[in-house]
Each structure stands twice: as structure tokens, then as C-alpha cells.
Scaffold this motif. Structure first.
Motif, short mmCIF file in Angstrom:
data_model
loop_
_atom_site.label_atom_id
_atom_site.label_comp_id
_atom_site.label_asym_id
_atom_site.label_seq_id
_atom_site.Cartn_x
_atom_site.Cartn_y
_atom_site.Cartn_z
N TYR A 229 30.60 36.85 41.78
CA TYR A 229 30.63 37.17 40.34
C TYR A 229 31.41 38.46 40.13
O TYR A 229 31.29 39.41 40.90
N GLN A 230 32.22 38.47 39.07
CA GLN A 230 32.85 39.71 38.67
C GLN A 230 32.96 39.78 37.15
O GLN A 230 33.07 38.75 36.47
N TYR A 231 32.92 41.02 36.67
CA TYR A 231 33.06 41.29 35.24
C TYR A 231 34.09 42.39 35.07
O TYR A 231 33.99 43.46 35.69
N ASN A 232 35.11 42.13 34.26
CA ASN A 232 36.16 43.11 33.98
C ASN A 232 35.99 43.63 32.56
O ASN A 232 35.97 42.85 31.59
N THR A 233 35.88 44.95 32.41
CA THR A 233 35.82 45.52 31.07
C THR A 233 37.20 45.42 30.41
O THR A 233 38.22 45.21 31.09
N ALA A 234 37.25 45.60 29.12
CA ALA A 234 38.50 45.43 28.37
C ALA A 234 39.51 46.51 28.72
O ALA A 234 39.15 47.66 29.02
N SER A 235 40.78 46.14 28.68
CA SER A 235 41.87 47.09 28.87
C SER A 235 42.33 47.61 27.51
O SER A 235 42.12 46.97 26.47
N ARG A 236 43.00 48.79 27.53
CA ARG A 236 43.49 49.40 26.30
C ARG A 236 44.93 49.85 26.45
O ARG A 236 45.38 50.14 27.57
N LEU A 237 45.65 49.90 25.34
CA LEU A 237 46.97 50.51 25.35
C LEU A 237 46.79 52.00 25.61
O LEU A 237 45.95 52.66 24.99
N ALA A 238 47.57 52.54 26.53
CA ALA A 238 47.35 53.91 26.98
C ALA A 238 47.55 54.93 25.87
O ALA A 238 46.81 55.91 25.79
N LEU A 239 48.53 54.74 24.99
CA LEU A 239 48.83 55.72 23.95
C LEU A 239 47.91 55.61 22.75
O LEU A 239 47.34 56.60 22.29
N SER A 240 47.75 54.42 22.23
CA SER A 240 46.96 54.23 21.01
C SER A 240 45.48 54.02 21.27
O SER A 240 44.66 54.11 20.34
N LYS A 241 45.12 53.70 22.50
CA LYS A 241 43.74 53.40 22.88
C LYS A 241 43.21 52.12 22.22
O LYS A 241 41.99 51.87 22.21
N VAL A 242 44.11 51.31 21.69
CA VAL A 242 43.71 50.05 21.07
C VAL A 242 43.34 49.04 22.15
O VAL A 242 44.05 48.89 23.15
N VAL A 243 42.21 48.35 21.96
CA VAL A 243 41.77 47.35 22.93
C VAL A 243 42.72 46.16 22.91
O VAL A 243 43.09 45.65 21.85
N ILE A 244 43.11 45.71 24.07
CA ILE A 244 43.97 44.53 24.19
C ILE A 244 43.10 43.29 24.03
O ILE A 244 42.12 43.10 24.75
N PRO A 245 43.42 42.42 23.06
CA PRO A 245 42.57 41.25 22.79
C PRO A 245 42.37 40.38 24.03
O PRO A 245 43.31 40.14 24.80
N ASN A 246 41.15 39.92 24.20
CA ASN A 246 40.79 38.99 25.28
C ASN A 246 41.07 39.53 26.68
O ASN A 246 41.23 38.76 27.63
N SER A 247 41.13 40.85 26.84
CA SER A 247 41.35 41.41 28.17
C SER A 247 40.05 41.56 28.95
O SER A 247 40.06 41.72 30.17
N GLN A 248 38.91 41.52 28.26
CA GLN A 248 37.63 41.49 28.96
C GLN A 248 37.43 40.09 29.52
O GLN A 248 37.70 39.09 28.83
N ASN A 249 37.00 39.96 30.76
CA ASN A 249 36.76 38.64 31.31
C ASN A 249 35.71 38.69 32.40
O ASN A 249 35.36 39.76 32.92
N GLN A 250 35.18 37.53 32.73
CA GLN A 250 34.19 37.42 33.79
C GLN A 250 34.27 36.05 34.43
O GLN A 250 34.83 35.10 33.85
#
Length: 295
Positions: A229-250
Motif C-alpha cells: 500500500y502507498q499513499y501520495n500526498t498532493a503535489s503543488r506548483l513551486a512558485l504559486s503553491k497551487v495544488v496540482i489537480p488529481n496529483s494525490q493518489n493511492q
């Protein structure tokens, strides 16, 4: 102490997280998914020695788990990966009851899809160390940590530095064996060519193996069950800190396999695992192969 095949598996720490694909949603590779039975059944009080291990995995799928965990159709993807690992086991004279393993790991990756040309290349190399003790004669407890550097081929490189750190454990009973790990992957900023800088999420994972000892000398085979099992937290754009849609996964995968003990220096493991639940990820639908030889 005589070093048998069952004692060197922690040096071969299944690191298919090292073979990450450019698109997280396209990946089908739970971190450390290649570990198998007796993986962390390790010795202490041994003389220094070296070994080489090769792992293989083939994952084929034409499906995808969406953000709600629903399984849908997707383009065909075939992923084959290998791990070539050189391991050096050593000890410190003042601490003979502490085991130490040093590793260098090179991932080899093949990716074929229906919509793009086939690709083959090398992933980012890892260097690491594992250390352990034996709280009882039939148990092992330790920690392992690896550094991954972005020096692989452009297509298969993650384009970031990463640290893989986890706790390892093993218990050997008369009829059953239980081995596994729990840990995380921590990443630096990702700077892929031609793309915006990204702050990748953190991965948390566990890999468990439960074996049944047949205790039949004429049939040196041990069946086992697997949970990854693995769970990945969401990624963000480095400059704006905006969450990248659907980047969280498990991904949660269950499987079963067999260990074949040819002699004290050779072992072959085969296993099949499949996702039972996932989000924003291609499912695990993989065959694993591990061959180990001590010269």
C-alpha cells in the motif's frame, strides 16, 4: 556464522519507486513492492561479503482508477522494470551484533503504450545503507535509508532528489514467517526540462509478506501472501503553491507467491499482485520475479 540465502534479502530492497514514470498517474509501481518472503531475515556476527541481485517486474494494464476510486478504461500500458543491485555486507568490530549493508541500485525500465513509441532507459540511481539488530534469535528490527539522485535518462528520470527511509522487521516462527517495512519517500523540488517547477508530494508506504512453512525437505517451497500500500500526498506548483489537480493518489494491492529454495545459495521467487482499490492511478496488475545467488 554460515551465510545462507535467507539472510541477504534486505540488501535487495525492492525499490520500484526508483523507476518512476514522468506522469504519476501513468505509474503502476508501489514503493518497495518487489520485496518478498524472508526479505528482512538478516544475520549478525558475520564476515564481510558482497553479492549481486536482479529483480524483475512486468505490469500490463488498460484501466485506470479515477479520483473517486472507480475503475475505468484507459490506453494500454506495458511496464517492465528491473533492478540491478550491488550490495556489501559489513560490521563494526565494536558492534558485532549490529548488521550493516551498503547498496548501489540501478533501475532499468521499458515502457510501451498504444499511443506513443516504446521507450527503454535507465532510472535514477540510488545509494543506501541498512542497519539492523536481532531482538531475539528469530526476529530482526532495523532501519534503511536511500538517496536517489536525478542522473537517469531524461525520459525516466524523476528530476528531483529523494530520500527513501523505512523501518524493517522480520519474525520467523516454526510454521509461519512474517516480514515487512513501513516508511516514506521525501522529495526535493522537481525541475523537469520545459516544465514548471513542482513541489512533489510525500509518499507513505507499507509492504507486508506472510509465509507458510511447509517443513517438507522433499518440497523446498514456501507459499506466501503479499500486501502493498502507498499513499501520495498532493503535489503543488513551486512558485504559486497551487495544488496540482488529481496529483494525490493511492494504491492497495494484494498478491500471492511462491519461494523455491534450490540450495543454501540459490532462491527463486515468483508472485502476482493486483490492486483492490486505488485513486488517480493505473492499477497494479503485475508479475514479480526475484532470483538470488550467493557466489
Amino acid at each position: 556464522m554460515k551465510i545462507g540465502v535467507k539472510y541477504i534479502f534486505a540488501a535487495a530492497l525492492g525499490l520500484y519507486g526508483a523507476a518512476s514514470q514522468p506522469d504519476a498517474a501513468a505509474a503502476a509501481d508501489i514503493t518497495f513492492a518487489v520485496i518478498d518472503g524472508h526479505e528482512y531475515d538478516l544475520p549478525i556476527n558475520y564476515k564481510d561479503f558482497s553479492l549481486f541481485v536482479q529483480y524483475g517486474q512486468f505490469n500490463a494494464t488498460s484501466q485506470f482508477f479515477d479520483a473517486q476510486g472507480n475503475l475505468t478504461s484507459a490506453s494500454r500500458q506495458n511496464l517492465a522494470a528491473g533492478l540491478s543491485k550491488f550490495v556489501y555486507f559489513t560490521t563494526i568490530d565494536a558492534l558485532p551484533d549490529v548488521g550493516i549493508a551498503l547498496e548501489a541500485i540501478l533501475p532499468e525500465i521499458y515502457l510501451g503504450t498504444r499511443d506513443a513509441k516504446e521507450r527503454f532507459g535507465f532510472g535514477d540511481t540510488l545509494w543506501g545503507v541498512a542497519t539492523w539488530i536481532k531482538p531475539t534469535p528469530n526476529s530482526t528490527l532495523g532501519i534503511q535509508t536511500f538517496l536517489q539522485a536525478p542522473i537517469g535518462g531524461d525520459y525516466f528520470s524523476n528530476h528531483y532528489f529523494a530520500n527513501y527511509t523505512s523501518i524493517l522487521f522480520d519474525v520467523q516462527g516454526k510454521d509461519f514467517s512474517f516480514t515487512g517495512d513501513v516508511g516514506g519517500v521525501f522529495r526535493s523540488e522537481q525541475n523537469a526540462p520545459g516544465a514548471a517547477a513542482v513541489s512533489p508530494g510525500t509518499t507513505f508506504h507499507t509492504n507486508l509478506r506472510l509465509g507458510y512453512k511447509l517443513n517438507m525437505p522433499t518440497l523446498p517451497v514456501e507459499p506466501f501472501l503479499a500486501l502493498d500500500y502507498q499513499y501520495n500526498t498532493a503535489s503543488r506548483l513551486a512558485l504559486s503553491k497551487v495544488v496540482i489537480p488529481n496529483s494525490q493518489n493511492q494504491d492497495l494491492a494484494l498478491g500471492a507467491g511462491l519461494m523455491f529454495f534450490f540450495n543454501p545459495k540459490q532462491n527463486l521467487t515468483v508472485r502476482y499482485s493486483r490492486s483492490v482499490y486505488a485513486e488517480n492511478a493505473r492499477p497494479t496488475n503485475a508479475f514479480y520475479l526475484r532470483y538470488l545467488y550467493i557466489p
